[in-house]
Write a protein that holds these residues in place. Structure first.
Motif: not given
Ligand SMILES: O=C(COP(=O)(O)O)N(O)CCCCO
Ligand code: NA
Ligand SMILES: [Zn+2]
Length: 311
Positions: A23, A88-89, A183-185, A188, A214-217, A257-260
């Motif tokens: 992201n 995303d989302h 889970s996100h953030g 987890k 998702h929520g894979a950080s 998906n990686t944001d955190t």
């Molecule tokens: O599934 C994810 C990534 O989740 P995360 O990077 O928090 O593990 N995303 O969809 C990214 C946006 C969610 C807010 O972080």
């Protein structure tokens, strides 16, 4: 160069590796992600949430989507690796349409907070529109715990593989995000990290399409420690361990998906640099080294996903 999400993910699914979907909310995160992919000779997906589009466009959705597309295209056309831009989302119909009109390669319709039949109907509707203009679609089944924009899920509801089979057949969705315990953030898991690999295996077997985690950080503890040393309050932060990510990839996850992880790295090194270089006022001298670290964490994850050298 720009390539479609569908082509990138179908190759990954065939060859059993995963592609990062990172992201971005601004130019510097986008630069770091794309430089990392180029240096790793890896395909990459860059993603904006609906909030990111609003942030980039200062509230003007069409402008935000357009600017995101133009930033990605301007950088990507100079790169030797394939790049795709993904929404995303997606939840708001207007924003999904704005992303399609602006030139996104793929969109997620996230209706997983609705009952199965409604999720199926919503997803089918977006698939019909998107496919009519050559755009691919991701949907979600099951619920991630935590806050996804304005929807708070108290408990995660894991995907039902039988439902996934029907859902994919009926909707013709291109990619599916099965909830398997993440889970996100940054927080987890309360106790030990745990993913439901049995369900994942069945979903892949029943659907045979690229799957999304998702929520894979991973929430690397050394970076959390560094951030806390410089004044952050992130104790108890916990992510998905590397061995679990690798097992999920073996079982058919192709988009991660990686944001955190990028956010935590940004915050840790921004705090460190500001506290060490107290007379620095040139943003480029601050953001330069910070985003060098963000680039490194993206490269590490690309290597873990197995997509290095797969361009
Ligand atoms: O599934 C994810 C990534 O989740 P995360 O990077 O928090 O593990 N995303 O969809 C990214 C946006 C969610 C807010 O972080
Ligand atoms: Na997504
Ligand atoms: Zn997500």
């Amino acid at each position: 160069y720009v390539k479609s999400t569908k082509e990138i993910l179908e190759k990954a699914s065939k060859e059993r590796y995963a592609v990062g979907a990172f992201n971005f909310n601004n130019m510097e995160f986008l630069q770091a992600i794309l430089e990392a992919a180029e240096e790793e000779k890896a395909p990459v997906i860059v993603a904006t949430s609906e909030g990111a589009i609003k942030y980039i466009g200062k509230g003007d959705i069409e402008a935000g989507a357009k600017l995101a597309v133009e930033m990605v295209r301007t950088y990507a056309e100079k790169l030797s690796v394939p790049v795709a831009l993904h929404l995303d989302h997606g939840r708001d119909f207007k924003i999904i349409m704005a992303a399609i009109k602006a030139g996104y390669s793929s969109v997620m319709i996230d209706a997983s907070h609705l009952p199965f039949e409604e999720n199926l109907r919503e997803t089918k509707r977006i698939v019909e529109i998107a496919h009519a203009v050559g755009i691919s679609v991701e949907a979600e089944l099951g619920k991630l715990k935590g806050i996804e924009d304005n929807v708070v899920e108290k408990e995660s509801v894991l995907v039902d593989p039988e439902e996934a089979k029907v859902f994919v057949k009926e909707t013709e969705v291109d990619f599916l995000a099965p909830a398997i315990g993440t889970s996100h953030g940054a927080f987890k898991f309360k106790g030990e990290a745990q993913l439901d690999f049995e369900r994942l295996k069945k979903v892949k077997e029943y659907t045979q399409i690229p799957l999304v985690l998702h929520g894979a950080s991973m929430v690397p503890q050394d970076v959390v420690k560094l951030a806390n040393e410089y004044g952050a309050e992130l104790s108890g932060a916990k992510g998905v361990p590397e061995d679990m990510l690798k097992k999920a990839i073996e079982l058919g996850i192709n988009k991660i998906n990686t944001d955190t992880d990028l956010r935590i790295t940004f915050v840790a090194y921004l705090r460190k640099i500001l506290s060490e270089d107290k007379s620095q006022i040139d943003p480029r001298k601050i953001f330069g080294p910070v985003f060098e670290q963000v680039k490194e964490i993206v490269k590490e994850r690309i290597r873990i996903f197995g997509s290095s050298g797969k361009a």
